[in-house]
Design a protein around this motif. Structure first.
Motif: not given
Ligand code: MYA
Ligand code: JJ1
Length: 388
Positions: A360-367, A343-346, A70-73, A184-186
Motif C-alpha cells: 500500500p502507498g501513502d496516497g489515496k485517490l477520491h472519485y 495500481a488502485l484497488d478498483v 502539478y501534483v506532488e506526494d 481508493c488506495q494506491y
C-alpha cells in the motif's frame, strides 16, 4: 468549511446520511440560451485562452506548467511528469472539444500560469448512460496559489461544458472534497527496488537486506502465458466486446465503443501499453491487460531525476487467471524498464495486489461526480473507472 463547493451541485457532507434524496441529477439542465455567454471574470492581470494542444508550442507550455506545478506526494519528493505525447493523447479522444482545454495567461507577458481541461465521455451509472465531462489537469502556478483562482477555473470549465449541453462530470483528486463516490488506495509493486530505495520512494523492509529485496521482487525475463502479445488494430472489435462485457458489472464505468477503445487502449509508444491473450487453439481474444506511462520527477536528488512508473489501466481476464495475467503485465513493464507498477484497488485489482507483492502507498485517490448523486458511497471494487 468549503465556501466554494458548498455552492455547487455536488453531494454535500450534511446529506450523506439522508436516505430520502434520490439518485441521479441534482439540478436539471437549463436551455443553452440561458447559459452565461461570456467567460467568468479573472483578476485583471490575467486572461483566458483556449489551448490548442496540437500546437507544439502550446503543448510545450502546458507541459512546462504541469511539470513544475502539478501534483506532488505529501512529502514533496515526487511530482507527476506527464509527457507531451501523453497530454495530447489524453486531451484528444473521439469528439473532444478544443474549447475545453483552458489556460490562464498573464496579459502582459503571455506566460501560462493555470490550466484545466475537460474531455467528453459516456458514463454508465447503474443502468443509466450519462453524457459527462471528465475534468483533469487542474493546475495553478505555485506562486498564484490560495487566491481562489481554482473556483473560477472550475466555473469556467463548467460553463463551457454546459454550452455543449452536457450537465454532469467525473473527476478525481488526492484531497477530500464534498463528497467522494468512493475513495481508493494506491498500491505499488517494485520492479527496480534498488533505485526505489535510493530515491526514497520505498524503504528496505525490516529484517531485509538489499540482496533479499532484489530476490523478492525478481521476475521472469518474458511473459509466461501462451498467446500473450501486444494488442493490434485488428483486435479492436474483440477487445471492445471483452471490455464492454466486463465493465457491466461495476456500478460506475465508462461506456466504450470501438472508436474509444482504438483511442484509449490501442498501444501508443511511451503512453499506453496493452496486451491481449490470443488463444493458440481458437485464436479468440480471451484476456486484456493494459497500463499507461506516467513518470514522476524526483525532486532534489543528486543522481536520479525521473521515476518511470506504469499505472494499471483496464484489465479483463476470462481464461487466464487474473493473477497470472497481471504478473505478465509486471514482466512486460519490467522489460520496458519501468521502475514501479502502480495500481488502485478498483475493479478486481484487490484479488492480485497482495499475491503479486504490491504494497500500500501513502496516497489515496477520491472519485467524484458533478451534478449526479449516488445514494450510497461505493466500495472501490464497485468502480470500473480509471482516469489518467
Ligand atoms: S485533481 C489535480 C489537482 N491539481 C493539483 O493538485 C496540482 C497542484 N495543486 C494546484 O495546482 C492547486 O493547489 C489547485 C488549487 C489548482 C489544485 N479539485 O484557488 P484556490 C478547492 C477541486 O484558493 P489553490 C484534478 O485535476 C478547495 O477545496 N477543488 O486553491 C481534478 C477550495 O474550495 P473550498 C479543489 O490551492 C480537478 C478552493 O479550491 C482542488 O490555489 C477537478 C481553493 O481554491 C481539487 N483538486 O488551487 C475540479 N483543490 O473553499 C472539479 C482545491 O470550497 C471539476 N480545491 O474548499 C468539477 C466538474 C466541473 C465540470 C462540470 C460540468 C457539468
Ligand atoms: O507514490 C506515492 N507514494 C509513494 C512514495 C512516497 C514518498 C513519500 N511521500 C509510496 N511509496 C511506498 C512504496 C512501497 C513499495 C514497496 C512496498 C510497500 C510500498 O507510497 C503516492 C501514492 O501512494 N502518490 C502520491 O501521493 C501522488 C499523489 C496522489 C494523488 C493524485 C491526485 C491525482 C489527480 C487526479 O487527476
Amino acid at each position: 468549511r468549503h465556501k466554494f463547493w458548498e455552492t455547487q451541485p455536488v453531494g454535500q457532507f450534511k446529506d450523506l446520511h439522508d436516505a430520502n434524496l434520490p439518485e441521479g441529477p441534482i439540478e436539471p439542465p437549463t436551455p443553452i440560451s440561458e447559459v452565461k455567454q461570456e467567460p467568468y471574470n479573472l483578476p485583471n492581470l490575467y486572461e483566458w485562452v483556449t489551448c490548442d494542444m496540437s500546437s507544439e508550442d502550446t503543448c510545450a507550455e502546458v507541459y512546462n506548467l504541469l511539470s513544475n506545478n502539478y501534483v506532488e506526494d505529501d512529502e514533496n519528493m515526487f511530482r507527476f511528469n506527464y509527457s507531451k505525447e501523453f497530454l495530447r493523447w489524453a486531451l484528444h479522444p473521439p469528439g473532444y472539444y478544443k474549447t475545453w482545454h483552458i489556460g490562464v495567461r498573464v496579459k502582459s507577458s503571455k506566460k501560462l500560469v493555470a490550466f484545466i481541461t475537460g474531455i467528453p465521455a459516456r458514463m454508465r451509472v447503474r443502468s443509466e448512460i450519462v453524457s459527462m465531462a471528465e475534468v483533469n489537469f487542474l493546475c495553478v502556478h505555485k506562486k498564484l496559489r490560495s487566491k481562489r483562482l481554482a473556483p473560477v477555473m472550475i466555473k469556467e470549465v463548467t460553463r463551457r461544458v454546459h454550452l455543449e449541453n452536457i450537465w454532469q462530470a467525473a473527476y478525481t483528486a488526492g484531497v477530500v472534497l464534498p463528497t467522494p463516490i468512493t475513495s481508493c488506495q494506491y498500491w505499488h509493486r517494485s520492479l527496480n527496488p534498488k533505485k526505489l530505495i535510493d530515491v526514497g520512494f520505498s524503504r528496505l523492509g525490516p529484517r531485509m537486506t538489499m540482496s533479499r529485496t532484489l530476490k523478492l521482487y525478481k521476475l521472469p525475463d518474458s511473459p509466461v502465458t501462451p498467446g500473450f502479445r501486444k494488442m493490434e488494430l485488428r483486435d479492436v472489435p474483440a477487445v471492445t466486446r471483452l471490455l464492454r462485457a466486463y465493465l457491466l458489472q461495476f456500478v460506475v464505468a465508462p461506456d466504450l465503443d470501438e472508436l474509444d477503445v482504438e483511442h484509449w487502449i490501442l498501444p501508443k509508444e511511451d503512453v499506453v501499453d496493452s496486451f491481449v491473450v490470443e488463444s493458440p487453439e481458437s485464436h479468440e481474444i480471451t484476456d486484456l491487460c493494459s497500463f499507461y506511462t506516467l513518470p514522476s520527477s524526483i525532486l532534489g536528488h543528486p543522481t536520479h531525476s525521473i521515476l518511470k512508473a506504469a499505472y494499471s489501466y483496464y484489465n479483463v481476464a476470462t481464461k487466464t487467471p487474473l493473477v497470472q495475467l497481471m504478473n505478465d503485465a509486471l514482466i512486460a513493464a519490467k522489460q520496458k524498464d519501468f521502475d514501479v507498477f502502480n495500481a488502485l484497488d478498483v475493479m478486481h485489482n484487490e484479488t492480485f495486489l497482495k499475491e503479486l507483492k504490491y504494497g500500500p502507498g501513502d496516497g489515496k485517490l477520491h472519485y467524484y461526480l458533478y451534478n449526479y448523486r449516488i445514494k450510497n458511497i461505493l466500495r472501490p471494487w464497485e468502480l470500473g473507472l480509471v482516469l489518467l
